[in-house]
Design an enzyme around this catalytic site. Structure first.
Site, PDB file in Angstrom:
ATOM      1  CD  GLU A  82      -3.130  -1.052   2.354  1.00 26.72           C
ATOM      2  OE1 GLU A  82      -2.478  -0.649   3.383  1.00 26.72           O
ATOM      3  OE2 GLU A  82      -4.102  -1.836   2.038  1.00 26.72           O
ATOM      4  CD  GLU A 113       5.403 -21.102  11.220  1.00 28.47           C
ATOM      5  OE1 GLU A 113       5.580 -21.480  12.400  1.00 28.47           O
ATOM      6  OE2 GLU A 113       4.501 -20.601  10.758  1.00 28.47           O
TER       7      GLU A 113
END
Length: 272
Positions: A82, A113
């Site tokens: 953004e 992960e």
């Protein structure tokens, strides 16, 4: 050093929620959510340290990397994505990386992960330097992908920070600026997409918005460098120019489309 407490995995304060009416579920979630901004407030001094340091490093040519897995990784990517449309910043200024790569944005990648070395490998194509900053995001503070990344980054001279929701974690101990937002047990036990995720989103907003303001990418209270990617934003930019200059809307819009940004229009008028 703080003692580690696995608060994010502790039992919910509420039981038998599967038998509650919808209104009770929603009202109780809302009550819990109201505690999150207060937990974030306690960490403002740490966030301030990061924003001040990050601003200076970006001025020197540095970038910001986010590292995360699952919800945390997706939140970092959301914030990074953004920044260009909102502030007109380059697409490679804030970079969000997630364990498992882009596939993991939509679908969980099993065991991604758990590799502490993969995060630095994911950063290497961007050629990180000591001017850069890395923020590791992990509600538990135990994610190997994130801990491994910030540990290596710190050794390489990068500034490191983290956002976590447990006190005394390995992640916090591995970074220069730990941000530990203790929001308490989740409404559904262990579901860190809830309060923990909300707290991370709030902190990420503060980090990048504060930094972009200090970098001069906001004038007054307006996004003068925003990208004009749709009609709504063209209309918003037109209003900004009208408010700043008193021009007629049609002329303001013409200049906006001609120059490509609110800032460019205002600068052109200033130089006349």
């Amino acid at each position: 050093m703080k003692k580690f407490q696995n608060i994010t995995e502790s039992p919910s304060l509420y039981d038998n929620i599967d038998q509650w009416p919808v209104r009770q579920i929603l009202e109780t979630m809302n009550k819990e959510d109201q505690t999150v901004p207060l937990a974030v407030k306690k960490q403002i001094p740490q966030i301030e340290k990061l924003v001040i340091a990050l601003t200076e490093r970006i001025k020197s040519g540095g970038r910001l990397f986010y590292l995360g897995a699952g919800t945390s990784g997706r939140l970092g990517i959301l914030d990074a994505s953004e920044i260009p449309p909102t502030f007109g910043a380059p697409y490679d200024l804030v970079i969000g990386l997630i364990a498992g790569g882009d596939t993991a944005i939509r679908k969980a990648v099993e065991s991604a992960e758990d590799d502490p070395d993969q995060s630095w490998k994911d950063m290497e194509p961007y050629h990180p330097t000591a001017k850069d900053t890395v923020v590791g995001i992990a509600a538990s503070g135990r994610t190997p992908y994130v801990i491994g990344g910030v540990t290596r980054a710190r050794k390489e001279g990068l500034l490191t920070a983290c956002i976590t929701n447990n006190p005394g974690t390995k992640l916090a101990a591995a970074v220069d600026i730990p941000i530990e937002v203790i929001v308490g047990p989740e409404f559904i036990t262990g579901s860190t997409r809830m309060k923990s995720g909300t707290s991370a989103k709030l902190v990420l907003n503060m980090i990048t918005t504060g930094t972009m303001i200090r970098l001069g990418r906001v004038k007054g209270n307006k996004m003068v460098d925003m990208q004009l990617t749709n009609q709504k934003l063209v209309e918003r930019g037109t209003r900004m120019i009208v408010e700043e200059t008193g021009l007629e809307p049609a002329e303001a819009k013409r200049l906006l489309l001609l120059y490509g940004s609110v800032r460019a229009v205002l600068d052109s008028l200033k130089n006349k």
